[in-house]
Scaffold this motif. Structure first.
Motif, PDB file in Angstrom:
ATOM      1  N   GLY A  74      44.928  43.439  36.347  1.00  0.00           N
ATOM      2  CA  GLY A  74      43.486  43.591  36.435  1.00  0.00           C
ATOM      3  C   GLY A  74      42.840  42.320  36.947  1.00  0.00           C
ATOM      4  O   GLY A  74      43.491  41.273  37.109  1.00  0.00           O
ATOM      5  N   ALA A  75      41.561  42.407  37.196  1.00  0.00           N
ATOM      6  CA  ALA A  75      40.811  41.232  37.654  1.00  0.00           C
ATOM      7  C   ALA A  75      40.697  40.212  36.526  1.00  0.00           C
ATOM      8  O   ALA A  75      40.667  40.568  35.341  1.00  0.00           O
ATOM      9  N   THR A  76      40.646  38.942  36.891  1.00  0.00           N
ATOM     10  CA  THR A  76      40.452  37.881  35.899  1.00  0.00           C
ATOM     11  C   THR A  76      38.994  37.461  35.794  1.00  0.00           C
ATOM     12  O   THR A  76      38.570  36.966  34.755  1.00  0.00           O
ATOM     13  N   ILE A  77      38.221  37.653  36.885  1.00  0.00           N
ATOM     14  CA  ILE A  77      36.804  37.270  36.886  1.00  0.00           C
ATOM     15  C   ILE A  77      36.001  38.313  37.654  1.00  0.00           C
ATOM     16  O   ILE A  77      36.405  38.733  38.751  1.00  0.00           O
ATOM     17  N   VAL A  78      34.885  38.732  37.094  1.00  0.00           N
ATOM     18  CA  VAL A  78      33.888  39.529  37.811  1.00  0.00           C
ATOM     19  C   VAL A  78      32.623  38.689  37.918  1.00  0.00           C
ATOM     20  O   VAL A  78      32.058  38.264  36.904  1.00  0.00           O
ATOM     21  N   PHE A  79      32.205  38.424  39.152  1.00  0.00           N
ATOM     22  CA  PHE A  79      30.951  37.716  39.419  1.00  0.00           C
ATOM     23  C   PHE A  79      29.861  38.773  39.609  1.00  0.00           C
ATOM     24  O   PHE A  79      29.735  39.350  40.686  1.00  0.00           O
ATOM     25  N   ASN A 131      39.511  29.922  49.314  1.00  0.00           N
ATOM     26  CA  ASN A 131      39.946  28.536  49.510  1.00  0.00           C
ATOM     27  C   ASN A 131      40.783  28.039  48.334  1.00  0.00           C
ATOM     28  O   ASN A 131      41.665  27.184  48.501  1.00  0.00           O
ATOM     29  N   ALA A 132      40.476  28.567  47.132  1.00  0.00           N
ATOM     30  CA  ALA A 132      41.207  28.159  45.930  1.00  0.00           C
ATOM     31  C   ALA A 132      42.531  28.902  45.775  1.00  0.00           C
ATOM     32  O   ALA A 132      43.284  28.620  44.840  1.00  0.00           O
ATOM     33  N   GLY A 133      42.806  29.867  46.648  1.00  0.00           N
ATOM     34  CA  GLY A 133      44.063  30.605  46.596  1.00  0.00           C
ATOM     35  C   GLY A 133      44.019  31.882  45.788  1.00  0.00           C
ATOM     36  O   GLY A 133      45.061  32.525  45.588  1.00  0.00           O
ATOM     37  N   ALA A 134      42.838  32.281  45.306  1.00  0.00           N
ATOM     38  CA  ALA A 134      42.723  33.493  44.503  1.00  0.00           C
ATOM     39  C   ALA A 134      42.791  34.744  45.384  1.00  0.00           C
ATOM     40  O   ALA A 134      42.531  34.694  46.592  1.00  0.00           O
ATOM     41  N   VAL A 135      43.142  35.868  44.760  1.00  0.00           N
ATOM     42  CA  VAL A 135      42.993  37.179  45.394  1.00  0.00           C
ATOM     43  C   VAL A 135      41.534  37.587  45.247  1.00  0.00           C
ATOM     44  O   VAL A 135      40.967  37.500  44.155  1.00  0.00           O
ATOM     45  N   VAL A 136      40.913  38.030  46.334  1.00  0.00           N
ATOM     46  CA  VAL A 136      39.481  38.327  46.311  1.00  0.00           C
ATOM     47  C   VAL A 136      39.239  39.763  46.739  1.00  0.00           C
ATOM     48  O   VAL A 136      39.675  40.190  47.814  1.00  0.00           O
ATOM     49  N   ILE A 137      38.538  40.508  45.879  1.00  0.00           N
ATOM     50  CA  ILE A 137      38.114  41.871  46.190  1.00  0.00           C
ATOM     51  C   ILE A 137      36.598  41.857  46.263  1.00  0.00           C
ATOM     52  O   ILE A 137      35.918  41.513  45.298  1.00  0.00           O
ATOM     53  N   GLY A 138      36.073  42.203  47.434  1.00  0.00           N
ATOM     54  CA  GLY A 138      34.633  42.187  47.652  1.00  0.00           C
ATOM     55  C   GLY A 138      34.070  43.591  47.730  1.00  0.00           C
ATOM     56  O   GLY A 138      34.632  44.458  48.412  1.00  0.00           O
ATOM     57  N   LEU A 139      32.966  43.817  47.035  1.00  0.00           N
ATOM     58  CA  LEU A 139      32.277  45.107  47.056  1.00  0.00           C
ATOM     59  C   LEU A 139      30.976  44.962  47.824  1.00  0.00           C
ATOM     60  O   LEU A 139      30.262  43.965  47.674  1.00  0.00           O
ATOM     61  N   PRO A 163      45.421  30.325  42.304  1.00  0.00           N
ATOM     62  CA  PRO A 163      46.243  31.449  42.751  1.00  0.00           C
ATOM     63  C   PRO A 163      46.522  32.492  41.675  1.00  0.00           C
ATOM     64  O   PRO A 163      46.889  33.621  42.004  1.00  0.00           O
ATOM     65  N   ALA A 164      46.354  32.135  40.411  1.00  0.00           N
ATOM     66  CA  ALA A 164      46.598  33.113  39.348  1.00  0.00           C
ATOM     67  C   ALA A 164      45.447  34.085  39.175  1.00  0.00           C
ATOM     68  O   ALA A 164      45.559  35.063  38.425  1.00  0.00           O
ATOM     69  N   ASP A 165      44.332  33.842  39.853  1.00  0.00           N
ATOM     70  CA  ASP A 165      43.129  34.653  39.650  1.00  0.00           C
ATOM     71  C   ASP A 165      43.035  35.820  40.619  1.00  0.00           C
ATOM     72  O   ASP A 165      43.416  35.721  41.796  1.00  0.00           O
ATOM     73  N   ILE A 166      42.492  36.916  40.104  1.00  0.00           N
ATOM     74  CA  ILE A 166      42.043  38.052  40.914  1.00  0.00           C
ATOM     75  C   ILE A 166      40.551  38.175  40.667  1.00  0.00           C
ATOM     76  O   ILE A 166      40.119  38.433  39.540  1.00  0.00           O
ATOM     77  N   VAL A 167      39.785  37.953  41.717  1.00  0.00           N
ATOM     78  CA  VAL A 167      38.328  37.839  41.606  1.00  0.00           C
ATOM     79  C   VAL A 167      37.668  39.071  42.202  1.00  0.00           C
ATOM     80  O   VAL A 167      38.004  39.483  43.314  1.00  0.00           O
ATOM     81  N   LEU A 168      36.720  39.623  41.467  1.00  0.00           N
ATOM     82  CA  LEU A 168      35.961  40.785  41.934  1.00  0.00           C
ATOM     83  C   LEU A 168      34.520  40.352  42.152  1.00  0.00           C
ATOM     84  O   LEU A 168      33.874  39.832  41.232  1.00  0.00           O
ATOM     85  N   VAL A 169      34.020  40.563  43.370  1.00  0.00           N
ATOM     86  CA  VAL A 169      32.683  40.106  43.738  1.00  0.00           C
ATOM     87  C   VAL A 169      31.832  41.300  44.173  1.00  0.00           C
ATOM     88  O   VAL A 169      31.907  41.731  45.328  1.00  0.00           O
ATOM     89  N   ASP A 196      40.506  39.872  50.482  1.00  0.00           N
ATOM     90  CA  ASP A 196      41.771  40.600  50.603  1.00  0.00           C
ATOM     91  C   ASP A 196      41.534  42.106  50.671  1.00  0.00           C
ATOM     92  O   ASP A 196      42.324  42.836  51.276  1.00  0.00           O
ATOM     93  N   LEU A 197      40.485  42.560  50.011  1.00  0.00           N
ATOM     94  CA  LEU A 197      40.102  43.967  50.044  1.00  0.00           C
ATOM     95  C   LEU A 197      38.588  44.043  50.030  1.00  0.00           C
ATOM     96  O   LEU A 197      37.939  43.394  49.215  1.00  0.00           O
ATOM     97  N   ALA A 198      38.020  44.811  50.947  1.00  0.00           N
ATOM     98  CA  ALA A 198      36.569  45.034  50.997  1.00  0.00           C
ATOM     99  C   ALA A 198      36.320  46.518  50.776  1.00  0.00           C
ATOM    100  O   ALA A 198      36.853  47.366  51.501  1.00  0.00           O
ATOM    101  N   VAL A 199      35.525  46.834  49.761  1.00  0.00           N
ATOM    102  CA  VAL A 199      35.338  48.222  49.323  1.00  0.00           C
ATOM    103  C   VAL A 199      33.862  48.577  49.336  1.00  0.00           C
ATOM    104  O   VAL A 199      33.014  47.783  48.904  1.00  0.00           O
ATOM    105  N   ASP A 200      33.568  49.775  49.806  1.00  0.00           N
ATOM    106  CA  ASP A 200      32.201  50.286  49.825  1.00  0.00           C
ATOM    107  C   ASP A 200      31.876  50.869  48.455  1.00  0.00           C
ATOM    108  O   ASP A 200      32.358  51.941  48.084  1.00  0.00           O
ATOM    109  N   TYR A 201      31.052  50.177  47.676  1.00  0.00           N
ATOM    110  CA  TYR A 201      30.800  50.657  46.315  1.00  0.00           C
ATOM    111  C   TYR A 201      29.667  51.679  46.238  1.00  0.00           C
ATOM    112  O   TYR A 201      29.242  52.037  45.136  1.00  0.00           O
TER     113      TYR A 201
END
Length: 337
Positions: free
Chosen positions: A217-222, A167-175, A144-150, A191-196
């Motif tokens: 800020g994000a904690t992980i960028v995949f 599923n792990a409880g992270a905040v997820v931003i998908g591009l 839950p402490a993570d903000i993930v950018l995909v 949580d947020l889907a953005v057109d990049y």
């Protein structure tokens, strides 16, 4: 049997649908009646003559493809008879031959397909899912402490990363590219889907983080994209954040390169950047990719992960390659005889 053959390196049109001799299983092997064959972006580069991770340029003619699922229909000498008639999935490793109605492989590569998964989904998990599990080894556990950018969140790996992180409880931003794909990303749980493809997409992300997450800020960028989009995603990382690199489709697979940073840049930003493919992923898995395959199939069997699959007839492999190269696909691309 019918199969896709490549006689000369070049464009997708060089993939031809032909009738060829049935392959024979050798000692310790089985022959699979293929119901689904996976198509990987790397396949398009190998088709063009790129050596990729392999020790030499592929010998032609060849039947491409390294991921198959179907039913074991015959056995080679010494193969366990218990496999006969079972639904199985396998990653063929260095040996091609997947784009076909029949394929042979060693019994050591087989996994029985869990109940509730069809063959196309199983193919997605043996390839794309395996890689996803490998990438996640480098996160030290999401929570839950993570903000993930995909970036590329509508792709095969991106779809699974979004689900796993949620599923792990992270905040997820998908591009993703375009409204149809961002809709799919939102439906997948982001949580947020953005057109990049829009020039102001980083502003949209920053506004969301300011309004809903205290400006963190994000904690992980995949990152499987690289290029300008990848660098803009890294600019959204907080101090202590991780940039995990497993592709560079945004800079052109055939002639591009992964996004890299100097030690000075990383130190100034207080972030890390790491390539997680190849030997380092294998080493992290204890030298056995089957560990990741088993984990991937178990996640799908439990319902925790649901692969997105786009299906093409085997005879239309060239169309599948073109769609993949032009980012006209969603999820894992699969050929069905």
């Amino acid at each position: 049997m019918h199969a896709i053959r490549l006689h000369a390196f070049g464009p997708a049109e060089n993939l031809t649908y032909e009738q060829i001799e049935d392959p024979l299983p050798g000692p310790g092997q089985v022959r699979i009646a293929v119901a689904a064959a996976g198509v990987h972006l790397l396949d398009t580069a190998l088709r063009g003559g790129m050596r990729g991770p392999y020790p030499a340029v592929i010998e032609l003619p060849t039947v491409p493809g390294r991921e198959v699922a179907g039913t074991v229909e015959s056995l080679g000498a010494g193969a366990d008879p218990g496999w006969l008639g079972k639904r199985v999935v396998a990653h063929l490793g260095m040996a091609p031959g997947g784009y076909a109605e029949l394929a042979v492989t060693d019994t050591a590569r087989l996994h029985e397909i869990p109940a509730g998964l069809d063959e196309a989904e199983a193919v997605a998990m043996i390839g794309t899912g395996r890689t996803t599990m490998g990438i996640l080894q480098f996160t030290d556990g999401l929570g839950p402490a993570d903000i993930v950018l995909v970036p590329a969140a509508a792709g095969g790996i991106g779809t699974l990363l979004v689900q796993y992180a949620k599923n792990a409880g992270a905040v997820v931003i998908g591009l993703a590219g375009g409204p149809a794909k961002t809709t799919r990303v939102a439906e997948n749980g982001a949580d947020l889907a953005v057109d990049y493809t829009l020039p102001d997409w980083p502003v949209q992300v920053r506004d969301h983080l300011r309004d809903h997450h205290g400006g963190r800020g994000a904690t992980i960028v995949f990152d499987s994209v690289g290029g300008e989009a990848g660098r803009a995603a890294v600019d959204l990382l907080a101090k202590g954040g991780k940039h995990l690199v497993f592709g560079w489709s945004g800079s052109g697979l055939h002639d591009g390169a992964p996004l890299t940073f100097t030690d000075e840049e990383l130190a100034e930003r207080g972030i890390t950047s790491e390539s997680v493919l190849g030997p380092v992923m294998l080493q992290k898995a204890g030298g056995d990719m089957r560990v990741l395959e088993e984990r991937s199939l178990a996640e799908a069997a439990s319902g925790r992960l649901r692969p997105a699959v786009q299906r093409f007839p085997l005879a239309e492999a060239a169309r599948a390659h073109r769609a993949l190269e032009t980012r006209g696909t969603v999820g894992k691309v699969v050929l069905e005889p």
